[in-house]
Structure formats: structure tokens, C-alpha cells
Write an enzyme that holds these catalytic residues in place. Structure first.
Site, PDB file in Angstrom:
ATOM      1  N   TYR A 143       1.182  -1.227  -0.325  1.00  0.00           N
ATOM      2  CA  TYR A 143      -0.186   0.084   0.368  1.00  0.00           C
ATOM      3  C   TYR A 143       0.634   1.710  -0.058  1.00  0.00           C
ATOM      4  CZ  TYR A 143      -3.719   3.489   1.690  1.00  0.00           C
ATOM      5  OH  TYR A 143      -5.057   4.113   1.465  1.00  0.00           O
ATOM      6  N   LYS A 147       1.737   4.185  -2.918  1.00  0.00           N
ATOM      7  CA  LYS A 147       1.046   4.858  -3.276  1.00  0.00           C
ATOM      8  C   LYS A 147       2.591   6.324  -3.359  1.00  0.00           C
ATOM      9  CE  LYS A 147      -3.335   4.986  -1.666  1.00  0.00           C
ATOM     10  NZ  LYS A 147      -4.549   5.553  -2.808  1.00  0.00           N
TER      11      LYS A 147
HETATM   12  P1  NAD Z   1     -12.355   1.565  -0.036  1.00  0.00           P
HETATM   13  O1  NAD Z   1     -12.411   0.445   0.146  1.00  0.00           O
HETATM   14  O2  NAD Z   1     -14.015   2.279   0.518  1.00  0.00           O
HETATM   15  O3  NAD Z   1     -12.628   2.243  -1.314  1.00  0.00           O
HETATM   16  C1  NAD Z   1     -12.031   1.834  -2.428  1.00  0.00           C
HETATM   17  C2  NAD Z   1     -12.541   2.022  -3.724  1.00  0.00           C
HETATM   18  O4  NAD Z   1     -12.422   1.831  -4.542  1.00  0.00           O
HETATM   19  C3  NAD Z   1     -13.037   0.457  -3.298  1.00  0.00           C
HETATM   20  O5  NAD Z   1     -14.898   1.228  -3.730  1.00  0.00           O
HETATM   21  C4  NAD Z   1     -13.143  -0.387  -4.412  1.00  0.00           C
HETATM   22  O6  NAD Z   1     -13.793  -1.178  -4.312  1.00  0.00           O
HETATM   23  C5  NAD Z   1     -12.915   0.254  -5.519  1.00  0.00           C
HETATM   24  N1  NAD Z   1     -11.049  -0.375  -6.341  1.00  0.00           N
HETATM   25  C6  NAD Z   1     -10.054  -0.916  -5.447  1.00  0.00           C
HETATM   26  N2  NAD Z   1      -9.479  -1.017  -7.167  1.00  0.00           N
HETATM   27  C7  NAD Z   1      -9.805  -0.866  -7.953  1.00  0.00           C
HETATM   28  C8  NAD Z   1      -9.761  -0.664  -9.333  1.00  0.00           C
HETATM   29  N3  NAD Z   1      -8.822  -1.743  -9.394  1.00  0.00           N
HETATM   30  N4  NAD Z   1     -10.286  -0.835 -10.022  1.00  0.00           N
HETATM   31  C9  NAD Z   1     -11.646   0.368 -10.583  1.00  0.00           C
HETATM   32  N5  NAD Z   1     -12.117   0.249  -8.597  1.00  0.00           N
HETATM   33  C10 NAD Z   1     -11.328  -0.103  -7.646  1.00  0.00           C
HETATM   34  O7  NAD Z   1     -11.928   3.014   0.334  1.00  0.00           O
HETATM   35  P2  NAD Z   1     -11.636   4.634   1.050  1.00  0.00           P
HETATM   36  O8  NAD Z   1     -10.930   4.707   2.779  1.00  0.00           O
HETATM   37  O9  NAD Z   1     -13.026   4.926   0.425  1.00  0.00           O
HETATM   38  O10 NAD Z   1     -10.201   4.703   0.320  1.00  0.00           O
HETATM   39  C11 NAD Z   1      -9.835   5.247  -1.177  1.00  0.00           C
HETATM   40  C12 NAD Z   1      -9.109   6.357  -1.139  1.00  0.00           C
HETATM   41  O11 NAD Z   1      -8.236   7.562  -0.401  1.00  0.00           O
HETATM   42  C13 NAD Z   1      -7.393   4.893  -1.246  1.00  0.00           C
HETATM   43  O12 NAD Z   1      -7.163   5.579  -3.383  1.00  0.00           O
HETATM   44  C14 NAD Z   1      -7.279   5.469  -0.696  1.00  0.00           C
HETATM   45  O13 NAD Z   1      -5.606   5.128  -0.600  1.00  0.00           O
HETATM   46  C15 NAD Z   1      -7.615   6.870   0.050  1.00  0.00           C
HETATM   47  N6  NAD Z   1      -7.124   7.268   1.639  1.00  0.00           N
HETATM   48  C16 NAD Z   1      -8.119   6.951   2.185  1.00  0.00           C
HETATM   49  C17 NAD Z   1      -8.471   6.793   4.390  1.00  0.00           C
HETATM   50  C18 NAD Z   1      -9.058   6.812   4.411  1.00  0.00           C
HETATM   51  O14 NAD Z   1      -9.156   6.949   6.108  1.00  0.00           O
HETATM   52  N7  NAD Z   1     -10.305   6.298   4.149  1.00  0.00           N
HETATM   53  C19 NAD Z   1      -7.090   7.444   4.184  1.00  0.00           C
HETATM   54  C20 NAD Z   1      -5.833   7.545   3.083  1.00  0.00           C
HETATM   55  C21 NAD Z   1      -5.788   7.649   1.955  1.00  0.00           C
END
Ligand code: NAD
Length: 318
Positions: A143, A147
């Protein structure tokens, strides 16, 4: 607007906010960690299109695009440890494919990066100038390094292809539409407390986290999208607490008297996390407004409604 990963936790909130702001939204998702139900209420809107698409595979979209937002990646440790290769592909090939799309369409590009690029940080709080302390071969590296590669790709497309890009470094965010079983601390604590089960805290619980309510984060993301800033810009809530304090707060809000027990800490689990958000203040005039107490009450209420609807539904969300 294209929102890749739009059926996930953050993506579904962003889709909702962009639609409320009058945008047309194309949501791309392969539903690996997200759920169609997160955007089910949007599917009747003519301005919203949901497409099943793995963004790690080449794809194209018809018509003009104003912006491409890349949120598609497994994001919780449980998810990315189960999907290590998919996580690396989303950060590398997924970032290339979405950047290519933005380049072809002359669209602004926003990458959802993460505080995990700082690894187990040696400075505190973390500011954007810090390069991080990441183990490149540990289990979490799929991860963290994906990133970091994604950020490097965004900057290369910006420098060499002139793509109008932005990088948001998102710190721990929580709220409705998280999955009860995604393994992140807040949904785990809430699920356990509402089920009257012991709350499991990793290690001694002395490690710190700073948690941001989702509406505050979305406001910061929209401001970054609307700005000309390239970033990276930290977005998160600097209200820092220990994981044990967080567990105690969840228990208090849930109004239950369950035990707090201690379990093994995951490898390379960061010791401390707090964003320095002065850059977001300067560039975007942004700061979070929702305290952990208020945001957690909302989140507990949302989970409470779903848990009240029976185990079958929770399994589907979980
Ligand atoms: P999440 O798992 O709920 O959402 C990720 C979404 O991406 C899911 O709907 C999944 O099905 C989709 N996905 C994954 N791989 C894919 C692909 N190859 N093609 C198409 N769709 C794909 O997670 P989240 O918490 O909503 O995170 C969303 C983004 O924000 C991520 O990139 C994550 O790294 C980033 N992020 C989130 C947080 C947090 O605290 N929630 C913190 C830092 C970064």
C-alpha cells in the site's frame, strides 16, 4: 467528472458532493472493496453513471471530462493485505490509466494519496516536506509504496506532459459507509461495542491517531480540486488521541460498558500520526470543523441503524 473508486467509502461521499454541486459524475469501480449499495440512491439521477471497470486495465470514456479523481485502491490494512497484488496494480497501472485519461481529455487530476507515505514517521506532526520512513519490503509496503509510486507518477505526468494535477495526502478518515468488517479501528470498535463484545485495541493502545470526519475531508478535497494547487497537501484532523482513548470514546458514545482487551499489534504499525495542516490552511483556507465526539456520534448512529437491520445486511456491508 470521473470518480475512480466511487462506490467505496470516500468515493461515494465525493460522488454525492459533486452531484450536489451540479456536476455530472461517472463512477468507475470494480467493487473489490466497495459496494454498489453505497451509491444505490444515486443511480436514479440522470447526472450519475455507474460503470463496472477495473482501472488497472486500459479503458476509455466518451465525451469531455472536467476532472479525474483516482480513489480506486484497497485502503484498509485488512483489504490490502488480502489483495496485495491488486493494491500494487491500482497504485501503479491504475494511476497510469487514470492519468492517461486526464491527459487525453485535458482534465484536472486528483490523486487520493495517504499519510501512509510518511510510514512510521520520525518527525511529528507530519508536514508535506517530510519524505517519510517506509519499510519497502514489509507487508504494508504494497500500500505505502504503491501510493509513493502513484505520487511519483502524478508528478512525472505533471512535469513532462503538463497534466493539471493535485495530490491529497489523506489522514485517517471515518464516517458512514465504512464497512463494519474492514478492519480499521473505528468501525471495528463501533461494531464490537454495539454488539456488546469486548473492544480489541492493538498493542497497549498508546500509539496515536488523528481522525477526520468524512464531511470535513470532502470539503478539503473539493477545495483542492477547485484550486490550482499541485500539492501534495495534507488533509486530516490534527485532534490527536491514543488508540486507547479512541476506544474509550467510542465505548462512551455507544453507551455500553464492554471490556477493552489488547491484541497483537500489526507489523510496521505507525507509532504516531498527526497532520500538519498549515499548508491546507494557506492554500485552501481549509480546516476541519467536526470534533471526534460529534463525528463519532453520527457514525455510531449510522452503524446502529444498519446493525439494527439484521446480521444478513451487516454481512453484505461487512
Ligand atoms: P474503500 O475500499 O472503501 O474504497 C476504494 C474503492 O475503490 C472501492 O469501491 C473499491 O471497490 C474500488 N477499487 C479498488 N481497486 C479498484 C480498481 N482496480 N478499479 C476500480 N475500482 C477499484 O476505501 P476508502 O477508505 O474509501 O479509500 C478511498 C481512497 O482514499 C483510496 O485510494 C485510499 O488509499 C485513500 N485514502 C483513504 C483514507 C481513509 O482514511 N479512508 C486515508 C488515506 C487515503
Amino acid at each position: 467528472m470521473v470518480v475512480a473508486g466511487g462506490a467505496g467509502f470516500l468515493g461515494s461521499h465525493i460522488c454525492r458532493r459533486l452531484l450536489a454541486d451540479g456536476c455530472e459524475v461517472i463512477c468507475l469501480d470494480n467493487f473489490s472493496t466497495g459496494n454498489e449499495e453505497n451509491v444505490a440512491d444515486l443511480s436514479a439521477l440522470p447526472e450519475f453513471t455507474l460503470l463496472r471497470q477495473d482501472v488497472s486495465e486500459p479503458f476509455d470514456i466518451d465525451g469531455d471530462l472536467h476532472a479525474v479523481l483516482h480513489f480506486a485502491s484497497p485502503a484498509s490494512p485488512v483489504d490490502y493485505l488480502q489483495l496485495p497484488l491488486e493494491t500494487l496494480r491500482s497504485g501503479s497501472l491504475g494511476t497510469f490509466n487514470t492519468l492517461e485519461l486526464a491527459h487525453r481529455k485535458g482534465a484536472r487530476y486528483l490523486l487520493a494519496s495517504t499519510s501512509e507515505v510518511y510510514g512510521d514517521p520520525l518527525i511529528h506532526p507530519q508536514h508535506e516536506g517530510y519524505w517519510g520512513n517506509v519499510n519497502p519490503i514489509g507487508p504494508r509496503s504494497v500500500y505505502d509504496e504503491a501510493k509513493r509510486f502513484a505520487e511519483a507518477s502524478v508528478m512525472a505526468y505533471h512535469r513532462t506532459r503538463g497534466v493539471d494535477t493535485a495530490i491529497a495526502r489523506i489522514f485517517n478518515t471515518y464516517g458512514p459507509h465504512m464497512r463494519a468488517h474492514d478492519g480499521r479501528a473505528i468501525p471495528t470498535f463501533i461494531r464490537q461495542a454495539l454488539a456488546n463484545e469486548p473492544i480489541t485495541v492493538a498493542g497497549t493502545g498508546a500509539q496515536s491517531r488523528s481522525v477526520c470526519y468524512v464531511s470535513d475531508l470532502v470539503e478539503g478535497l473539493v477545495r483542492l480540486l477547485d484550486s490550482g494547487s499541485t500539492g501534495p497537501v495534507n488533509l486530516g484532523n490534527p485532534q490527536e488521541m491514543t488508540v486507547l482513548e479512541l476506544a474509550e470514546l467510542v465505548r462512551q458514545i455507544c453507551g455500553c460498558d464492554v471490556e477493552i482487551t489488547f491484541v497483537a499489534r500489526p507489523e510496521d504499525d505507525p507509532e504516531q500520526r498527526r497532520p500538519d495542516i498549515s499548508l491546507a490552511g494557506e492554500l485552501l483556507d481549509w480546516a476541519p470543523e467536526i470534533s471526534a465526539e460529534v463525528g463519532l456520534k453520527d457514525t455510531v448512529a449510522w452503524f446502529g441503524e444498519r446493525l439494527g437491520q439484521g446480521s444478513e445486511r451487516i454481512e453484505r456491508f461487512g
